[in-house]
Scaffold this active site. Sequence first.
Site, PDB file in Angstrom:
ATOM      1  N   GLU A  54       0.866  -1.175   0.000  1.00 29.34           N
ATOM      2  CA  GLU A  54       0.000   0.000   0.000  1.00 29.34           C
ATOM      3  C   GLU A  54       0.898   1.219   0.000  1.00 29.34           C
ATOM      4  O   GLU A  54       1.766   1.352   0.861  1.00 29.34           O
ATOM      5  CB  GLU A  54      -0.847  -0.002   1.275  1.00 29.34           C
ATOM      6  CG  GLU A  54      -2.298  -0.241   1.014  1.00 29.34           C
ATOM      7  CD  GLU A  54      -3.106  -0.108   2.284  1.00 29.34           C
ATOM      8  OE1 GLU A  54      -3.056   0.946   2.933  1.00 29.34           O
ATOM      9  OE2 GLU A  54      -3.787  -1.076   2.623  1.00 29.34           O
ATOM     10  N   ASP A  65      -5.306   8.980   9.798  1.00 28.59           N
ATOM     11  CA  ASP A  65      -3.960   8.557  10.187  1.00 28.59           C
ATOM     12  C   ASP A  65      -3.548   9.071  11.554  1.00 28.59           C
ATOM     13  O   ASP A  65      -3.875  10.188  11.947  1.00 28.59           O
ATOM     14  CB  ASP A  65      -2.946   9.010   9.134  1.00 28.59           C
ATOM     15  CG  ASP A  65      -3.123   8.247   7.835  1.00 28.59           C
ATOM     16  OD1 ASP A  65      -3.213   7.017   7.919  1.00 28.59           O
ATOM     17  OD2 ASP A  65      -3.198   8.866   6.772  1.00 28.59           O
TER      18      ASP A  65
END
Length: 269
Positions: A54, A65
């Site tokens: 990824e 995140d």
Amino acid sequence: MSSQMLSPIAQRFEQLKHEKRLALMPFLMAGDPDLATTSEVLLSLQNSGADMVELGMPYSDPLADGPVIQAAAARALAAGTTPGKVLEMLTSLKGQLTIPVILFTYSNPLLNVGMEAFCERAAAAGAAGLVVPDLPLEEAERLSPLAEQQGLDLVLLVAPTTPADRMVRIGQRSRGFTYLVSVTGVTGERAQMETRVEGLVEELKQSSAVPVAVGFGISGADQVRQVRSWGADGAIVGSALVKRMAAAGEGQIAEEAGQFCRELRNAAD
């Protein structure tokens, strides 16, 4: 469906299923600390047993995140990384990088370019799939056919808080695999993953034929083994790898990433 009809991601999962192995799926931020290093790390991960990668497209407001990946995105942006430059770097690795690459991008950069144009460019650069964590299911239903036209799998996310009926819809619409977020909240390492995830793996696998990969919060070999014992098809490791890379000395980043990947590979087999 014959293997010729399967996407690169689906083919990889089929092969691993046959070999009774868990897909090891590292995440790294493109351009952290620079794109030349990213290309070295991608090849190092491939050579160290990663099944697919990824690749994060740095964005200034990464809502999903945690601090480690936010810091990596900030470093990448400070180094002048743009979506266009990431795709150029990926294009330059054609022929060398043979494992599937899944682009992890927020919806804003994607919508700025336009869904169709972004999919065309991503596919031309050699990407195999897309993850767009802040894209609602309804928008994903617009993007998915555009991605599919270019041979890209649009991977959708499911969280422990996702209502059961919606989870079934997502599992049925996701392509390549379903990304099961193992914890509520943002990405990051977790010492203990929520045990509810084991039940979710089972539910998803019952309602959809698409493989299930667990991510957000996998910090090392023990958790990779745990994910495998739950019957998941893949383990995505992000913050722990990004942290190891950030701590590595100059010139040692690709080597350090490869070493960590080998440790995880041993746990995944």
